[in-house]
Design a protein around this motif. Structure first.
Motif, PDB file in Angstrom:
ATOM      1  N   SER A 122      28.880   0.693 -24.905  1.00  0.00           N
ATOM      2  CA  SER A 122      28.015   1.319 -25.897  1.00  0.00           C
ATOM      3  C   SER A 122      28.511   0.947 -27.297  1.00  0.00           C
ATOM      4  O   SER A 122      29.491   1.499 -27.790  1.00  0.00           O
ATOM      5  CB  SER A 122      28.039   2.843 -25.713  1.00  0.00           C
ATOM      6  OG  SER A 122      27.246   3.472 -26.691  1.00  0.00           O
ATOM      7  N   GLY A 147      31.500   3.170 -28.384  1.00  0.00           N
ATOM      8  CA  GLY A 147      31.293   4.436 -29.071  1.00  0.00           C
ATOM      9  C   GLY A 147      31.483   5.628 -28.157  1.00  0.00           C
ATOM     10  O   GLY A 147      31.795   6.728 -28.616  1.00  0.00           O
ATOM     11  N   THR A 148      31.286   5.402 -26.873  1.00  0.00           N
ATOM     12  CA  THR A 148      31.427   6.477 -25.897  1.00  0.00           C
ATOM     13  C   THR A 148      31.691   5.853 -24.534  1.00  0.00           C
ATOM     14  O   THR A 148      31.685   4.637 -24.381  1.00  0.00           O
ATOM     15  CB  THR A 148      30.163   7.361 -25.862  1.00  0.00           C
ATOM     16  OG1 THR A 148      30.395   8.501 -25.041  1.00  0.00           O
ATOM     17  CG2 THR A 148      28.966   6.596 -25.324  1.00  0.00           C
ATOM     18  N   TYR A 149      31.918   6.698 -23.539  1.00  0.00           N
ATOM     19  CA  TYR A 149      32.103   6.215 -22.170  1.00  0.00           C
ATOM     20  C   TYR A 149      31.469   7.206 -21.218  1.00  0.00           C
ATOM     21  O   TYR A 149      31.169   8.344 -21.589  1.00  0.00           O
ATOM     22  CB  TYR A 149      33.586   6.006 -21.850  1.00  0.00           C
ATOM     23  CG  TYR A 149      34.419   7.269 -21.899  1.00  0.00           C
ATOM     24  CD1 TYR A 149      34.544   8.094 -20.779  1.00  0.00           C
ATOM     25  CD2 TYR A 149      35.081   7.648 -23.062  1.00  0.00           C
ATOM     26  CE1 TYR A 149      35.295   9.256 -20.829  1.00  0.00           C
ATOM     27  CE2 TYR A 149      35.838   8.805 -23.120  1.00  0.00           C
ATOM     28  CZ  TYR A 149      35.940   9.607 -21.999  1.00  0.00           C
ATOM     29  OH  TYR A 149      36.683  10.765 -22.047  1.00  0.00           O
ATOM     30  N   ASP A 150      31.244   6.765 -19.981  1.00  0.00           N
ATOM     31  CA  ASP A 150      30.636   7.625 -18.974  1.00  0.00           C
ATOM     32  C   ASP A 150      31.251   7.304 -17.616  1.00  0.00           C
ATOM     33  O   ASP A 150      32.243   6.577 -17.536  1.00  0.00           O
ATOM     34  CB  ASP A 150      29.114   7.464 -18.966  1.00  0.00           C
ATOM     35  CG  ASP A 150      28.670   6.010 -18.780  1.00  0.00           C
ATOM     36  OD1 ASP A 150      29.490   5.176 -18.317  1.00  0.00           O
ATOM     37  OD2 ASP A 150      27.507   5.691 -19.088  1.00  0.00           O
ATOM     38  N   SER A 190      27.790   7.281 -31.129  1.00  0.00           N
ATOM     39  CA  SER A 190      27.863   6.856 -29.725  1.00  0.00           C
ATOM     40  C   SER A 190      27.810   5.344 -29.550  1.00  0.00           C
ATOM     41  O   SER A 190      28.042   4.840 -28.444  1.00  0.00           O
ATOM     42  CB  SER A 190      26.727   7.506 -28.929  1.00  0.00           C
ATOM     43  OG  SER A 190      25.470   7.089 -29.421  1.00  0.00           O
ATOM     44  N   HIS A 191      27.502   4.614 -30.628  1.00  0.00           N
ATOM     45  CA  HIS A 191      27.517   3.155 -30.582  1.00  0.00           C
ATOM     46  C   HIS A 191      28.568   2.591 -31.548  1.00  0.00           C
ATOM     47  O   HIS A 191      28.447   1.457 -32.018  1.00  0.00           O
ATOM     48  CB  HIS A 191      26.136   2.587 -30.919  1.00  0.00           C
ATOM     49  CG  HIS A 191      25.119   2.848 -29.858  1.00  0.00           C
ATOM     50  ND1 HIS A 191      24.437   4.049 -29.762  1.00  0.00           N
ATOM     51  CD2 HIS A 191      24.680   2.098 -28.822  1.00  0.00           C
ATOM     52  CE1 HIS A 191      23.621   4.008 -28.733  1.00  0.00           C
ATOM     53  NE2 HIS A 191      23.750   2.845 -28.144  1.00  0.00           N
ATOM     54  N   LEU A 194      35.850   4.092 -30.166  1.00  0.00           N
ATOM     55  CA  LEU A 194      36.603   5.202 -29.589  1.00  0.00           C
ATOM     56  C   LEU A 194      37.740   5.618 -30.513  1.00  0.00           C
ATOM     57  O   LEU A 194      38.524   4.785 -30.984  1.00  0.00           O
ATOM     58  CB  LEU A 194      37.192   4.813 -28.231  1.00  0.00           C
ATOM     59  CG  LEU A 194      36.227   4.636 -27.056  1.00  0.00           C
ATOM     60  CD1 LEU A 194      37.019   4.347 -25.790  1.00  0.00           C
ATOM     61  CD2 LEU A 194      35.350   5.874 -26.865  1.00  0.00           C
ATOM     62  N   ALA A 198      39.624  10.066 -27.925  1.00  0.00           N
ATOM     63  CA  ALA A 198      38.683   9.634 -26.890  1.00  0.00           C
ATOM     64  C   ALA A 198      39.300   8.558 -26.001  1.00  0.00           C
ATOM     65  O   ALA A 198      39.118   8.571 -24.778  1.00  0.00           O
ATOM     66  CB  ALA A 198      37.396   9.122 -27.526  1.00  0.00           C
TER      67      ALA A 198
END
Length: 265
Positions: A122, A147-150, A190-191, A194, A198
């Protein structure tokens, strides 16, 4: 297998991954002169390279691609969207389009005896990816500019021997720092990238008993400090929902300029 950070930071990124037979660079976001100097420190030169893998088209990841491509004719691997963006950048000079090899996320491919898989990330780029490598029983990944992770990200980063992971900024330093507000929001979004916290939380979810080393990379020069990144990530591991302490694994911080760390595993 070897992983060597030649440069890792918000101003330029270039990571060597290889073994006795296959020599690769992930990103070439510094000058060709600096790339060649870094390779020389590990007893390699540009003509030894079997491929350049590009994560995305931002300048701190592609600055040296034109010179390296023209000088050595190295195959360049990237997603279709990234290739299209690179070819539109006039400041890179002419690049032979036949050097480009289009890849797709989650579709493994081989370069000589190295298996490579890319994963979606992201970030505010056209079609960005991170890379995972396997040589025999050894594996490593380079995962920055997220920007984020899942759960998908976590699954892609499990079972590694070595992980180079983003710890871009300290949130407080960024918020009170000199960056204009829109840039701060981009980095925090979110883009974006980190934070130390995070990155530590993500690391906590992929650690396992056999991990050899963790490298923190892509640190911001203005909004982070190596010591702060190290201590914050270590604390997140210690305090996180996992069976480990932050001192259980070697955690190293890549240099912004210079070949550190140099890992063999």
């Amino acid at each position: 297998m070897r992983l060597v950070s030649i440069a890792s930071g918000s101003s330029g990124n270039c990571i060597y991954v290889g073994n006795d037979n296959t020599h690769l660079l992930v990103d070439v976001g510094i000058s060709a002169k600096k790339i060649e100097a870094g390779l020389k420190e590990i007893d390699l030169c540009g003509k030894d390279l079997d491929g350049i893998l590009i994560t995305h088209e931002h300048s701190d990841h592609i600055q040296g691609i034109g010179v390296m491509a023209r000088k050595y004719g190295i195959p360049i691997y990237a997603t279709r969207g990234t290739i299209q963006e690179i070819l539109q950048k006039k400041n890179l000079g002419d690049i032979d389009v036949s050097l480009f090899e289009s890849i797709q996320a989650d579709s493994p491919f081989m370069i000589k005896d190295m298996e490579i898989n890319s994963m979606r990330i992201s970030h505010d780029a056209r079609d960005p990816v991170a890379y995972r490598f396997r040589s025999g029983e050894k594996s490593a990944a380079i995962a920055t500019d997220m920007g984020t992770y899942d759960d998908y990200t976590i699954d892609c980063l499990k079972g590694l021997d070595v992980l180079l992971l983003e710890a871009n900024h300290d949130i407080n330093m960024l918020q009170v720092g000199p960056y204009p507000y829109p840039l701060k929001q981009r980095i925090l979004g979110s883009h974006g990238h980190l934070s130390n916290e995070a990155g530590g939380r993500l690391l906590s979810k992929v650690l396992h008993d056999d991990m050899k080393a963790v490298v923190l990379g892509h640190l911001s020069k203005e909004n982070n400090l190596p010591e702060l990144a190290y201590e914050t990530v270590k604390l997140e591991v210690t305090m996180g929902d996992n069976p480990y302490d932050g001192n259980d694994f070697p955690i190293l911080v890549a240099k912004r300029d210079g070949t550190f760390p140099k890992l063999e595993f």
